[in-house]
Design a protein around this motif. Structure first.
Motif, PDB file in Angstrom:
ATOM      1  N   GLY A  25     -34.031   2.058  42.409  1.00 51.40           N
ATOM      2  CA  GLY A  25     -35.423   2.184  42.003  1.00 51.40           C
ATOM      3  C   GLY A  25     -35.641   2.818  40.658  1.00 51.40           C
ATOM      4  O   GLY A  25     -36.793   2.995  40.239  1.00 51.40           O
ATOM      5  N   SER A  79     -37.348   0.266  38.344  1.00 52.21           N
ATOM      6  CA  SER A  79     -38.728   0.043  38.778  1.00 52.21           C
ATOM      7  C   SER A  79     -39.630   1.194  38.362  1.00 52.21           C
ATOM      8  O   SER A  79     -40.751   0.991  37.873  1.00 52.21           O
ATOM      9  CB  SER A  79     -38.787  -0.135  40.298  1.00 52.21           C
ATOM     10  OG  SER A  79     -38.130  -1.310  40.693  1.00 52.21           O
ATOM     11  N   THR A 130     -40.112   1.005  34.447  1.00 50.43           N
ATOM     12  CA  THR A 130     -40.989  -0.082  33.986  1.00 50.43           C
ATOM     13  C   THR A 130     -42.443   0.189  34.359  1.00 50.43           C
ATOM     14  O   THR A 130     -43.358  -0.145  33.587  1.00 50.43           O
ATOM     15  CB  THR A 130     -40.535  -1.441  34.552  1.00 50.43           C
ATOM     16  OG1 THR A 130     -40.393  -1.348  35.973  1.00 50.43           O
ATOM     17  CG2 THR A 130     -39.220  -1.888  33.933  1.00 50.43           C
ATOM     18  N   ASN A 131     -42.661   0.808  35.502  1.00 51.88           N
ATOM     19  CA  ASN A 131     -44.037   1.183  35.861  1.00 51.88           C
ATOM     20  C   ASN A 131     -44.601   2.191  34.872  1.00 51.88           C
ATOM     21  O   ASN A 131     -45.773   2.093  34.465  1.00 51.88           O
ATOM     22  CB  ASN A 131     -44.071   1.762  37.284  1.00 51.88           C
ATOM     23  CG  ASN A 131     -43.900   0.701  38.347  1.00 51.88           C
ATOM     24  OD1 ASN A 131     -44.168  -0.475  38.119  1.00 51.88           O
ATOM     25  ND2 ASN A 131     -43.454   1.098  39.528  1.00 51.88           N
ATOM     26  N   ARG A 170     -40.395  -5.506  32.968  1.00 54.40           N
ATOM     27  CA  ARG A 170     -39.727  -6.130  34.118  1.00 54.40           C
ATOM     28  C   ARG A 170     -38.472  -5.343  34.479  1.00 54.40           C
ATOM     29  O   ARG A 170     -37.620  -5.119  33.614  1.00 54.40           O
ATOM     30  CB  ARG A 170     -39.352  -7.562  33.773  1.00 54.40           C
ATOM     31  CG  ARG A 170     -38.585  -8.301  34.874  1.00 54.40           C
ATOM     32  CD  ARG A 170     -38.123  -9.668  34.434  1.00 54.40           C
ATOM     33  NE  ARG A 170     -39.238 -10.553  34.152  1.00 54.40           N
ATOM     34  CZ  ARG A 170     -39.554 -10.968  32.936  1.00 54.40           C
ATOM     35  NH1 ARG A 170     -38.851 -10.552  31.884  1.00 54.40           N
ATOM     36  NH2 ARG A 170     -40.567 -11.784  32.753  1.00 54.40           N
ATOM     37  N   PRO A 171     -38.332  -4.919  35.750  1.00 53.17           N
ATOM     38  CA  PRO A 171     -37.079  -4.286  36.176  1.00 53.17           C
ATOM     39  C   PRO A 171     -36.102  -5.322  36.722  1.00 53.17           C
ATOM     40  O   PRO A 171     -36.502  -6.278  37.393  1.00 53.17           O
ATOM     41  CB  PRO A 171     -37.527  -3.341  37.294  1.00 53.17           C
ATOM     42  CG  PRO A 171     -38.685  -4.061  37.919  1.00 53.17           C
ATOM     43  CD  PRO A 171     -39.361  -4.851  36.813  1.00 53.17           C
TER      44      PRO A 171
END
Length: 413
Positions: free
Chosen positions: A276, A279, A282-283, A294-295
């Motif tokens: 994670g 993720s 990128t968030n 984009r992850p």
């Protein structure tokens, strides 16, 4: 006729772990072992007396050749930690009873740090109880973090997959930069050592600029600095691709992935399941910049891509298995085979034996002076080190357009 050989596979599989198994089998047959048995699911299966007669599966050179082209652990793997010897002698007595039942004289375990600890404890117990069995460790880990060996079998193929995939990702990401930049963060395995993520730099070539930033767990991760670098890249480039180790940590010791929705799972060795990081980053990028991000998480793909295995890696994996079995049958015990590079150009290696006590539970990291640009890239020294390890190919055997594999269910010879 000598006694029988018992071999097991442990920890995360690699693209070439079965090449080491093939090497063990070849040496056992060459030097006159009785039978070759396999532990089904490593030491955990062995404790349940779940043992496979490998003569039922490997009957000719073609089987060995297919075995080398088969991903994952043919025998099955495990992450099982043996208890301390003191206070648990009944467990060790049981294991030696099973060895005696099957006339096991040579015990070989293919694995990484935790697996070498298993070899250490079993060889120590054998010495304490004056048991005749010989114990040898066969190195395996895509993490490349075992000490005293130049590199570990499995790493070269994983590095080849990572570098190849990174080239393809960089090419793909560059297709969408007409209006505003797209940021891609690629998460690569590596809990404490960044060898795998460093391999993303191998993608840099005359036809590829390589990743823009590379973050390894050897250097504390600064989220504010990371965001500033991303914003600067987005102002100057139409495509931004970043490689990050799953195990990057903040200065306070927390994994970056812990800032997001990380799993609470912990394995038998106390290792948290890391996932994670990409993720989360990128968030944060999208929230702070409004850019599309984009992850990509390679996850198990980087360790099971036998179709992209390095020929150097396959050959060396087979060699360490062969040399380990040969050494055990010559009377050596409590050791692991290492690869020593005598020349990188031309590429030449030798194989040595080292005391398992100097290896078990010791983790080798990327040298700090190989990490440059304020901890955001790797140097030419790393590239010179890694380039020979990814050379050559071993093509799969195809049927119906797909690779063929050897499995424990294919007995219909």
């Amino acid at each position: 006729m000598k006694g029988n050989v018992l071999v097991g596979q442990s920890g995360g599989p690699t693209a070439v772990i079965n090449s080491s198994l093939a090497g063990v089998i070849q040496a056992a047959k060459k030097y006159g072992a009785g039978k070759v048995y396999g532990m089904h699911y490593g030491i955990e299966g062995f404790l349940k007396e779940d043992i496979i007669d490998l003569d039922e599966y490997i009957t000719c050179h073609a089987d060995l050749s297919l075995l080398k082209r088969t991903p994952s652990a043919f025998l099955g793997s495990c992450r099982y930690k043996l208890p301390p010897i003191e206070g648990n002698e009944d467990v060790y007595d049981r294991m030696f009873e099973i060895m005696e039942k099957y006339n096991i004289e040579y015990f070989l375990y293919i694995g990484g740090n935790d697996s070498m600890d298993t070899i250490k404890m079993l060889s120590d117990y054998a010495a304490k109880k004056d048991k005749p069995q010989k114990f040898m460790g066969v190195p395996k880990t895509i993490d490349n973090d075992l000490p005293l060996t130049d590199h570990t079998p499995g790493y070269g193929s994983a590095a080849k997959y990572i570098a190849t995939s990174m080239k393809e990702i960089i090419r793909d990401n560059a297709s969408f930069g007409a209006s505003k930049p797209t940021v891609c963060v690629v998460e690569i395995m590596g809990r404490h050592a960044g060898w795998l993520t460093a391999a993303s730099a191998l993608s840099r070539d005359s036809d590829c600029e390589g990743p823009d930033l590379i973050y390894l767990p050897e250097v504390p991760f600064d989220l504010d600095s990371f965001m500033e670098k991303v914003k600067h890249l987005a102002e100057t480039k139409r495509s931004v691709v970043i490689a990050v180790s799953e195990g990057v940590r903040l200065a306070d010791g927390r994994f970056v992935c812990e800032l997001g929705n990380m799993s609470d799972y912990v394995d038998a060795f106390g290792h948290k399941q890391l996932s994670g990081c990409a993720s989360f980053l990128t968030n944060k990028i999208t929230e702070a910049t409004g850019l599309k991000s984009r992850p990509i998480e390679f996850s198990t793909l980087q360790r099971c891509a036998t179709h992209m295995a390095s020929r150097v890696d396959v050959d060396e994996a087979a060699a360490v298995g062969f040399v380990a079995c040969q050494a055990a049958m010559e009377g050596h015990t409590g050791m692991m085979i290492t690869i020593q590079v005598t020349s990188r150009e031309p590429y030449l290696v030798t194989y040595n034996k080292y005391d398992i006590h100097e290896i078990a539970n010791v983790e080798r990291k990327v040298p700090r002076d190989w990490i440059i640009n304020d901890g955001t890239y790797v140097s030419e020294k790393y590239l010179e080190y890694a380039r020979p390890l990814i050379l050559g190919n071993i093509l799969p055997y195809y049927a119906g357009g797909l690779p063929k594999h050897l499995t424990l269910h294919t007995k219909d010879k």
